[in-house]
Design an enzyme around this catalytic site. Structure first.
Site, PDB file in Angstrom:
ATOM      1  CE  LYS A   1       4.499 -16.080 -38.792  1.00  0.00           C
ATOM      2  NZ  LYS A   1       3.053 -16.153 -39.056  1.00  0.00           N
ATOM      3  N   GLY A   2       9.350 -20.550 -40.777  1.00  0.00           N
ATOM      4  CA  GLY A   2       9.527 -21.971 -41.088  1.00  0.00           C
ATOM      5  C   GLY A   2      10.693 -22.692 -40.429  1.00  0.00           C
TER       6      GLY A   2
ATOM      7  CD  GLU B   1      14.474 -20.353 -45.533  1.00  0.00           C
ATOM      8  OE1 GLU B   1      13.888 -20.493 -44.439  1.00  0.00           O
ATOM      9  OE2 GLU B   1      14.149 -19.487 -46.360  1.00  0.00           O
ATOM     10  CG  ASP B   2      11.392 -23.215 -44.256  1.00  0.00           C
ATOM     11  OD1 ASP B   2      12.065 -22.546 -45.079  1.00  0.00           O
ATOM     12  OD2 ASP B   2      10.176 -23.034 -44.093  1.00  0.00           O
TER      13      ASP B   2
ATOM     14  CG  ASP C   1      10.020 -23.933 -53.833  1.00  0.00           C
ATOM     15  OD1 ASP C   1      10.157 -25.047 -54.348  1.00  0.00           O
ATOM     16  OD2 ASP C   1       9.019 -23.227 -54.009  1.00  0.00           O
TER      17      ASP C   1
ATOM     18  CE  LYS D   1       9.216 -28.205 -52.645  1.00  0.00           C
ATOM     19  NZ  LYS D   1       8.011 -27.359 -52.810  1.00  0.00           N
TER      20      LYS D   1
ATOM     21  CG  PHE E   1       3.137 -27.093 -50.685  1.00  0.00           C
ATOM     22  CD1 PHE E   1       3.828 -25.936 -51.005  1.00  0.00           C
ATOM     23  CD2 PHE E   1       2.491 -27.171 -49.463  1.00  0.00           C
ATOM     24  CE1 PHE E   1       3.876 -24.864 -50.115  1.00  0.00           C
ATOM     25  CE2 PHE E   1       2.534 -26.102 -48.562  1.00  0.00           C
ATOM     26  CZ  PHE E   1       3.225 -24.955 -48.894  1.00  0.00           C
ATOM     27  CB  VAL E   2       7.147 -30.922 -48.157  1.00  0.00           C
ATOM     28  CG1 VAL E   2       7.435 -31.857 -49.319  1.00  0.00           C
ATOM     29  CG2 VAL E   2       8.164 -29.777 -48.138  1.00  0.00           C
TER      30      VAL E   2
ATOM     31  CG  ASP F   1       3.144 -22.106 -43.562  1.00  0.00           C
ATOM     32  OD1 ASP F   1       4.294 -22.025 -44.045  1.00  0.00           O
ATOM     33  OD2 ASP F   1       2.206 -21.371 -43.914  1.00  0.00           O
TER      34      ASP F   1
HETATM   35  P1  IMP Z   1      11.733 -19.749 -52.334  1.00  0.00           P
HETATM   36  O1  IMP Z   1      11.922 -18.274 -52.199  1.00  0.00           O
HETATM   37  O2  IMP Z   1      10.867 -20.104 -53.513  1.00  0.00           O
HETATM   38  O3  IMP Z   1      13.033 -20.527 -52.339  1.00  0.00           O
HETATM   39  O4  IMP Z   1      10.858 -20.210 -51.107  1.00  0.00           O
HETATM   40  C1  IMP Z   1      11.302 -20.175 -49.849  1.00  0.00           C
HETATM   41  C2  IMP Z   1      10.178 -20.146 -48.823  1.00  0.00           C
HETATM   42  O5  IMP Z   1       8.922 -20.587 -49.328  1.00  0.00           O
HETATM   43  C3  IMP Z   1      10.547 -21.098 -47.722  1.00  0.00           C
HETATM   44  O6  IMP Z   1      11.241 -20.417 -46.710  1.00  0.00           O
HETATM   45  C4  IMP Z   1       9.207 -21.616 -47.259  1.00  0.00           C
HETATM   46  O7  IMP Z   1       8.689 -20.823 -46.217  1.00  0.00           O
HETATM   47  C5  IMP Z   1       8.305 -21.518 -48.460  1.00  0.00           C
HETATM   48  N1  IMP Z   1       8.172 -22.836 -49.145  1.00  0.00           N
HETATM   49  C6  IMP Z   1       8.743 -23.224 -50.297  1.00  0.00           C
HETATM   50  N2  IMP Z   1       8.397 -24.476 -50.635  1.00  0.00           N
HETATM   51  C7  IMP Z   1       7.591 -24.903 -49.640  1.00  0.00           C
HETATM   52  C8  IMP Z   1       6.898 -26.152 -49.404  1.00  0.00           C
HETATM   53  O8  IMP Z   1       6.984 -27.137 -50.158  1.00  0.00           O
HETATM   54  N3  IMP Z   1       6.168 -26.211 -48.260  1.00  0.00           N
HETATM   55  C9  IMP Z   1       6.057 -25.152 -47.390  1.00  0.00           C
HETATM   56  N4  IMP Z   1       6.669 -23.994 -47.583  1.00  0.00           N
HETATM   57  C10 IMP Z   1       7.430 -23.857 -48.697  1.00  0.00           C
HETATM   58 MG    MG Z   2       6.010 -20.561 -45.384  1.00  0.00          MG
END
Ligand code: IMP
Ligand code: MG
Length: 183
Positions: free
Chosen positions: A45-46, A101-102, A105, A133, A154-155, A161
């Site tokens: 949803k982000g 994508e939002d 990470d 990040k 964590f943002v 969210d």
């Molecule tokens: P990844 O798979 O670890 O790269 O994470 C991706 C997903 O985790 C993103 O699409 C976000 O929905 C969530 N996410 C990662 N870091 C944050 C954060 O700092 N705040 C909120 N959501 C996050």
């Molecule tokens: Mg999320």
């Protein structure tokens, strides 16, 4: 008490978000103005607010689709397991595709989606992410359009969210530590 009382710090202001998103749209306008209309895939949803603002600054013809994948649930740490909850309705074979994508990470989510999409033979595949990040990266992700790099914190806000809340904050912020420890 409002949700604003839970915020420790504003990391990226509303104005800075809008300025940067306009610049990103300009970059994308140059890449996509002379090709077949691409498909923008918003990762729910982000990314819904980022997509809504970005798409209105794009001048090339394009289509929008939505895909939902499971991510953190209520925790602030990635489970490492990616599941598709809502898949595309469109066949992307031969299409130019932009994943919207939002935040990237650990990179697990996008790494999975990129590998999944690649098997469907798109004409091209690029990634537009509002936030990056890099310190937390565990898996490689080729980001093409990046809004901002953020530190390892964590943002939330502007679509992102914590426990499904705070997505409607108009800026990117950081929560007060006591909010995490409440439940
Ligand atoms: P990844 O798979 O670890 O790269 O994470 C991706 C997903 O985790 C993103 O699409 C976000 O929905 C969530 N996410 C990662 N870091 C944050 C954060 O700092 N705040 C909120 N959501 C996050
Ligand atoms: Mg999320």
């Amino acid at each position: 008490m409002t949700m604003f009382d839970d915020i420790a710090k504003v990391l990226i202001s509303e104005e800075d978000l809008q300025t940067r998103i306009k610049a990103l749209a300009k970059e994308m306008n140059q890449v996509y103005s002379d090709v077949e209309p691409p498909l923008l895939v918003c990762i729910l949803k982000g990314a819904f607010i980022f997509l809504a603002d970005l798409t209105r600054h794009l001048t090339f013809r394009h289509e929008v689709e939505f895909m939902e994948v499971s991510s953190y649930g209520k925790s602030t740490k990635s489970s490492g397991v990616v599941r598709i909850l809502l898949d595309l309705e469109t066949n992307i074979e031969g299409r130019h595709v932009v994943i919207v994508e939002d935040i990237v990470d650990s990179g697990r989510t996008l790494n999975y989606i990129v590998r999944n999409f690649s098997t469907r033979n798109p004409a091209s595949l690029r990634i537009a992410t509002l936030l990056n990040k890099p310190d937390r990266r565990e898996m490689e992700v080729p980001t093409d359009f990046v809004g901002f790099e953020v530190p390892d914190e964590f943002v939330l806000g502007y679509g992102l969210d914590y426990a499904e809340q705070y997505r409607n904050l108009p800026y990117i912020g950081i929560l007060k530590p006591e909010v995490y420890t409440k439940d």
